[in-house]
Design an enzyme around this catalytic site. Sequence first.
Site, short mmCIF file in Angstrom:
data_model
loop_
_atom_site.label_atom_id
_atom_site.label_comp_id
_atom_site.label_asym_id
_atom_site.label_seq_id
_atom_site.Cartn_x
_atom_site.Cartn_y
_atom_site.Cartn_z
N ASP A 189 0.84 -1.21 0.00
CA ASP A 189 0.00 0.00 0.00
C ASP A 189 0.86 1.25 0.00
OD1 ASP A 189 -2.98 1.02 0.89
OD2 ASP A 189 -1.42 2.27 1.79
N TYR A 215 2.63 10.06 -0.14
CA TYR A 215 3.76 9.51 0.64
C TYR A 215 5.10 9.82 -0.03
CZ TYR A 215 0.00 6.57 2.65
OH TYR A 215 -1.16 6.10 3.22
N LYS A 233 -3.02 5.80 -4.20
CA LYS A 233 -4.18 6.67 -3.92
C LYS A 233 -3.99 8.01 -4.59
CE LYS A 233 -3.93 4.54 0.63
NZ LYS A 233 -2.54 4.52 1.09
N HIS A 252 -8.29 9.36 -1.85
CA HIS A 252 -7.63 9.40 -0.55
C HIS A 252 -8.46 10.04 0.58
CE1 HIS A 252 -3.25 9.12 1.12
NE2 HIS A 252 -4.13 8.91 2.08
N1 LIG Z 1 -5.74 6.06 3.67
C1 LIG Z 1 -5.20 6.85 4.56
O1 LIG Z 1 -5.63 7.99 4.76
C2 LIG Z 1 -4.05 6.34 5.38
C3 LIG Z 1 -3.60 7.08 6.48
C4 LIG Z 1 -2.52 6.58 7.21
C5 LIG Z 1 -1.93 5.37 6.87
N2 LIG Z 1 -2.37 4.66 5.77
C6 LIG Z 1 -1.75 3.36 5.38
O2 LIG Z 1 -1.80 2.48 6.51
C7 LIG Z 1 -0.48 2.01 6.78
C8 LIG Z 1 -0.31 1.69 8.24
O3 LIG Z 1 -0.54 2.82 9.06
P1 LIG Z 1 0.64 3.66 9.76
O4 LIG Z 1 1.91 3.50 9.04
O5 LIG Z 1 0.11 5.05 9.92
O6 LIG Z 1 0.73 3.06 11.23
P2 LIG Z 1 0.89 1.61 11.90
O7 LIG Z 1 1.06 0.56 10.89
O8 LIG Z 1 -0.22 1.51 12.91
O9 LIG Z 1 2.23 1.79 12.75
C9 LIG Z 1 3.49 1.92 12.16
C10 LIG Z 1 4.50 2.16 13.28
O10 LIG Z 1 4.48 1.04 14.20
C11 LIG Z 1 5.79 0.48 14.30
N3 LIG Z 1 5.62 -0.97 14.29
C12 LIG Z 1 5.17 -1.72 13.25
N4 LIG Z 1 5.12 -3.02 13.59
C13 LIG Z 1 5.56 -3.10 14.87
C14 LIG Z 1 5.76 -4.17 15.77
N5 LIG Z 1 5.48 -5.42 15.42
N6 LIG Z 1 6.24 -3.89 17.00
C15 LIG Z 1 6.52 -2.62 17.38
N7 LIG Z 1 6.34 -1.55 16.57
C16 LIG Z 1 5.87 -1.80 15.32
C17 LIG Z 1 6.57 0.98 13.10
O11 LIG Z 1 7.93 1.18 13.44
P3 LIG Z 1 9.16 0.84 12.46
O12 LIG Z 1 8.81 1.29 11.07
O13 LIG Z 1 10.26 1.64 13.08
O14 LIG Z 1 9.41 -0.65 12.58
C18 LIG Z 1 5.90 2.32 12.80
O15 LIG Z 1 6.48 3.35 13.58
C19 LIG Z 1 0.39 3.17 6.30
O16 LIG Z 1 1.74 2.84 6.23
C20 LIG Z 1 -0.27 3.50 4.99
O17 LIG Z 1 0.11 2.59 3.99
C21 LIG Z 1 -3.43 5.13 5.04
#
Ligand SMILES: NC(=O)c1ccc[n+]([C@@H]2O[C@H](COP(=O)([O-])OP(=O)(O)OC[C@H]3O[C@@H](n4cnc5c(N)ncnc54)[C@H](OP(=O)(O)O)[C@@H]3O)[C@@H](O)[C@H]2O)c1
Length: 281
Positions: free
Chosen positions: A45, A50, A79, A112
């Site tokens: 994704d 980004y 997106k 988005h």
């Molecule tokens: N459509 C939208 O509006 C929208 C908005 C936000 C996000 N997204 C998508 O959703 C995806 C996920 O959301 P997100 O990146 O915001 O947050 P997330 O996946 O909830 O959290 C990512 C964070 O958690 C840490 N992490 C991941 N796995 C872990 C584990 N097993 N243990 C400890 N820490 C862990 C990562 O650290 P490290 O990287 O340092 O390992 C990173 O800092 C995004 O990357 C994006 O593709 C979409």
Amino acid sequence: MSKMTKLNNGNQIPTLGYGTFRSPESDNLSACVKTAIESGYRLIDTAAIYENEASVGKGINEAISEGIVSREELFITSKVWNDHTTYEETLQAYEEALKKMQLDYLDLYLLHWPGLDNDNDFIPQWQALETLYKEGKVKNIGVCNFHVHHLEKLLAVAEVVPAINQIELNPLQSQKKVHSFNIEKGIQTEAWTPLVNGEILENKTLQTIASKYNKTTAQVILRWQIQTNVITIPKSLTPSRIKENIDIYDFELTADDILLIESLNEDGHYGPNPDHFDFGR
Ligand SMILES: NC(=O)c1ccc[n+]([C@@H]2O[C@H](COP(=O)([O-])OP(=O)(O)OC[C@H]3O[C@@H](n4cnc5c(N)ncnc54)[C@H](OP(=O)(O)O)[C@@H]3O)[C@@H](O)[C@H]2O)c1
């Protein structure tokens, strides 16, 4: 390997994917995308905003050329951002995404953000996505951050029902209302910020559940999501966590575990509330 589930048009989507928000263009990101694919992820994704589509695409194309996976086995999402709001601009944004990623097609293209009600309308953007879908240029189309009222407005005119609604969904925001409405309309819910950006992983309730299964709290959250029919896309740039996050297909939470996780809901927003977010529109 991630399992698959069916979308409203009969196409399949992996139940867990690799998120890439807050992962700037870099060789490290390309390497992490490749690690994810080697670890069994098939859904990747990204998004125009980004500003990493080139590195994400490079990792994907390296995995394909090295024979780790075929293009057909992958499910690639991007997106259209809020600065491409007209029909023509949206068509153009899709071409730009393909060019940056060096791909011939995407498996999923998402609108988005809906924007504010009295702001620019999202209907022209959606109609462009419908054109891309009908012309076979993209396999599936969907939206992000749509509340029930946004979906009602869209469904009143849409010729294609969105396959996906990608929303903020995690233990602090279980999104029951939108998730139920998605199910009623045949729209698959996909969770962003599933791990509350890593900020809920010390939670005692989650730790108690995790210790029962000898799993981590991150794995418990991701398992809760797939067991409640939510596709999830955790992001990590740490190879051990990339592997940890997909290792969730060998245990099953009980109904009581699920109730406990859902008792953590605060109906808050870690990210922006779509009703008040017009950034860039
Ligand atoms: N459509 C939208 O509006 C929208 C908005 C936000 C996000 N997204 C998508 O959703 C995806 C996920 O959301 P997100 O990146 O915001 O947050 P997330 O996946 O909830 O959290 C990512 C964070 O958690 C840490 N992490 C991941 N796995 C872990 C584990 N097993 N243990 C400890 N820490 C862990 C990562 O650290 P490290 O990287 O340092 O390992 C990173 O800092 C995004 O990357 C994006 O593709 C979409």
